[in-house]
Enzyme design. Structure first.
Site, mmCIF file in Angstrom:
data_model
loop_
_atom_site.group_PDB
_atom_site.id
_atom_site.type_symbol
_atom_site.label_atom_id
_atom_site.label_comp_id
_atom_site.label_asym_id
_atom_site.label_seq_id
_atom_site.Cartn_x
_atom_site.Cartn_y
_atom_site.Cartn_z
ATOM 1 N N CYS A 382 0.835 -1.197 0.000
ATOM 2 C CA CYS A 382 0.000 0.000 0.000
ATOM 3 C C CYS A 382 0.878 1.258 0.000
ATOM 4 C CB CYS A 382 -0.996 -0.059 1.146
ATOM 5 S SG CYS A 382 -2.460 0.924 0.776
ATOM 6 N N HIS A 508 -3.646 -5.205 0.264
ATOM 7 C CA HIS A 508 -3.039 -5.773 1.476
ATOM 8 C C HIS A 508 -3.102 -7.297 1.452
ATOM 9 C CE1 HIS A 508 -2.791 -1.977 3.865
ATOM 10 N NE2 HIS A 508 -3.702 -1.620 2.982
ATOM 11 N N GLU A 510 -1.615 -9.271 3.240
ATOM 12 C CA GLU A 510 -1.500 -9.816 4.598
ATOM 13 C C GLU A 510 -2.860 -10.123 5.235
ATOM 14 O OE1 GLU A 510 -0.909 -6.714 3.696
ATOM 15 O OE2 GLU A 510 -1.333 -5.246 5.265
HETATM 16 N N1 GLN Z 1 -1.997 6.647 2.807
HETATM 17 C C1 GLN Z 1 -2.072 5.895 1.577
HETATM 18 C C2 GLN Z 1 -3.430 6.055 0.908
HETATM 19 O O1 GLN Z 1 -4.385 6.411 1.532
HETATM 20 C C3 GLN Z 1 -1.752 4.437 1.812
HETATM 21 C C4 GLN Z 1 -2.726 3.748 2.708
HETATM 22 C C5 GLN Z 1 -2.227 2.437 3.271
HETATM 23 O O2 GLN Z 1 -1.023 2.179 3.300
HETATM 24 N N2 GLN Z 1 -3.125 1.603 3.763
HETATM 25 O O3 GLN Z 1 -3.550 5.810 -0.267
#
Ligand code: GLN
Length: 531
Positions: A382, A508, A510
């Site tokens: 992410c 994600h 995970e």
């Molecule tokens: N802050 C980033 C976004 O909102 C990544 C979010 C995250 O890592 N879950 O796109």
């Protein structure tokens, strides 16, 4: 329609005794006996969900398939049972009150005074029974917090009422601590007695006691607890500290927690659940001797719970590969261009964690530069993927001051930008791109090799995305968009073609790794690190 049984798990004496692990372990054993089970967590805080909480408060925010931002215990439920959870599996006091207050505004209470009892407790009971409508044999409901907390009271009252209303179909398991006093060399049962007394004052007699302890419980301790707390001797279950949480279902099997539950609920009990496969994995987790050092770079490293699912995914992949990850947390604010090489040179692989806001970003970017230039396996998750894009833009494409508009709204090169659908969003709670989305993999990618299929579905939680205006430029210079959302065209995966293993994922992975189904990305990443 099944005659669903409701099992409540409460905690006493202190928090952090592992109610989530006991709930998950019991579910695992019941599932292994052929029953259908779901687990629910009721959290006594006023936030609507943990989505807006800082990870320092309660650790990682876990995301379900249907896009609910939930407590990290739901991650344990899924990892142990292989069954997906949903919005209904995590309810907070905030959500309960919101529903009741909305009803009051609509006039649904017909002029009555709205009160904690019966209106709040009725809503709690409705949320518990809602899961029962889905035809499970067992609904296990874990009550967050500790008995005696002011916040927990309406939940305990709701349990008291349900015990009456559904006589024979409910069961209360109370988890407490039996501390060992080294000065007197004794296990102490008094905190447990007090904690049970506290439950009794609220009208709830626990049926089974699970005693968390550092030392084996003597027969004397067990019978003392049974006698003083009005439970059968075979309903006093020892939960001794273990090396890995995945051993707990085996311990609970040995202690016959499942048998005690079934007997109390008047089920015929025969045989024992088949846990061979599970046992084998636990053996591997405990006995794998080879390991590879992996750096996890994030800004919440003081609190490992903030990265719970990543940690667990590596454990699953390690057991699968017979090669464990020696995961070390490194604070992103402590990495800079001068020290990146010396801090990171001994690691077989680097993970850059998800996150929000600008704190620690430059350290993450330096770590990625080091991984890219030195052919060290890299996984960006992410925000980690977004940082890899920023690093490549700045150092490879010479786009000076390239950034994400999250960190620098007026950057001259917004290589990561707010998604269109997010531009009109004002409220922060529950408004991100959340839950499962499709992704199509390019056949010339490492992740296609890992998954072995072209179409995948993964869970998301973000507002910003790769800016497609820059896609050609990135691809021509070696950073390929190898996973695309077929509906929106959003870039979900980037890979470096000229690198041993360099992958950034906007989703994600995970959240989807379980003990029995380790995630292909972590399996392949760990393999690359080992090589
Ligand atoms: N802050 C980033 C976004 O909102 C990544 C979010 C995250 O890592 N879950 O796109």
């Amino acid at each position: 329609m099944k005659n669903t049984k409701y099992i409540f798990i409460t905690g006493g004496v202190t928090s952090s005794l592992g109610k989530g692990i006991i709930s998950s372990s019991l579910a695992k054993l019941l599932i292994a006996r052929g029953f259908s089970v779901t687990i629910q967590k009721l959290d006594p805080y006023i936030n609507i969900d943990p989505g807006t909480l800082n990870p320092y408060e309660h650790g990682e925010c876990y995301v379900t398939e249907d896009g609910a931002e939930t407590d990290l215990d739901l991650g344990h439920y899924e990892r142990f049972t292989n069954i997906t959870t949903s919005q209904a599996n995590n309810v907070t006091t905030g959500r309960i009150y919101q529903t009741v207050i909305d009803k009051e505004r609509r006039g649904d209470y017909l002029g009555k005074t709205v009160q904690i009892i019966p209106h709040i407790t009725d809503e709690i009971k409705r949320r518990i029974k809602l899961l029962g409508k889905e035809n499970y044999d067992f609904v296990i409901t874990e009550i967050g917090g500790t008995v005696g907390d002011i916040e927990s009271f309406p939940y305990i009252e709701a349990i008291r009422q349900l015990k009456w209303e559904m006589e024979g179909s409910t069961l209360v398991i109370h988890l407490t601590l039996v501390p060992y006093l080294s000065a007197s060399k004794e296990l102490k049962t008094k905190p447990t007695q007090h904690s049970v007394k506290m439950l009794l004052e609220s009208g709830v007699q626990p049926d089974i006691l699970v005693l968390r302890t550092e030392r084996e419980l003597t027969d004397e301790v067990r019978s003392k607890v049974a006698k003083f707390c009005n439970v059968n001797l075979d309903s006093v279950i020892e939960s001794i500290d273990v090396e890995t949480i995945y051993e707990v279902p085996l311990l609970m099997q040995k202690e016959k927690l499942d048998v005690a539950v079934l007997k109390k609920l008047k089920f015929p009990v025969s045989g024992t659940p088949d846990m061979k496969k599970w046992k084998l994995i636990v053996e591997k987790i405990k006995n794998t001797t080879c390991s590879v050092k992996i750096a996890l770079i994030g800004k919440y490293v003081e609190l490992p719970d903030a990265y719970k699912s990543i940690n667990e995914s590596l454990i699953h992949a390690g057991a699968y590969n017979n090669y464990s990850a020696d995961l070390q947390f490194i604070h992103s604010e402590e990495i800079n261009s001068e020290n990146a090489a010396s801090v990171l040179k001994d690691f077989g692989g680097i993970i850059v964690a998800p996150g929000f806001g600008h704190r620690g970003i430059e350290g993450k970017i330096e770590a990625i530069k080091f991984a890219r230039e030195n052919n060290i396996p890299f996984l960006g998750i992410c925000l980690g993927m977004q940082c890899a894009v920023i690093e490549f833009a700045r150092n490879k494409l010479n786009l000076i001051n390239a950034n994400s508009t999250e960190m620098h709204p007026n950057t001259p090169h917004p290589v990561i930008d707010l998604m269109d659908e997010q531009k009109s969003v004002i409220d922060l709670g529950g408004t991100m791109r959340l839950g499962s989305f499709k992704c199509t993999l390019s056949k010339e990618s490492k992740l296609y090799e890992a998954y072995g299929v072209v179409n995948i579905i993964e869970r998301h939680r973000h507002r910003y995305e790769f800016n497609n205006k820059y896609k050609d430029m990135f691809e021509k210079n070696g950073m390929k968009a190898t996973g695309i959302n077929p509906d929106s065209g959003l870039v979900e995966i980037i890979e470096l073609s000229e690198h041993k293993w360099f992958t950034g994922v906007q989703f994600h992975p995970e959240y989807k790794s379980t003990v029995l189904n380790p995630h292909p990305i972590f399996i392949q990443f760990l393999k690359a690190c080992k090589d």
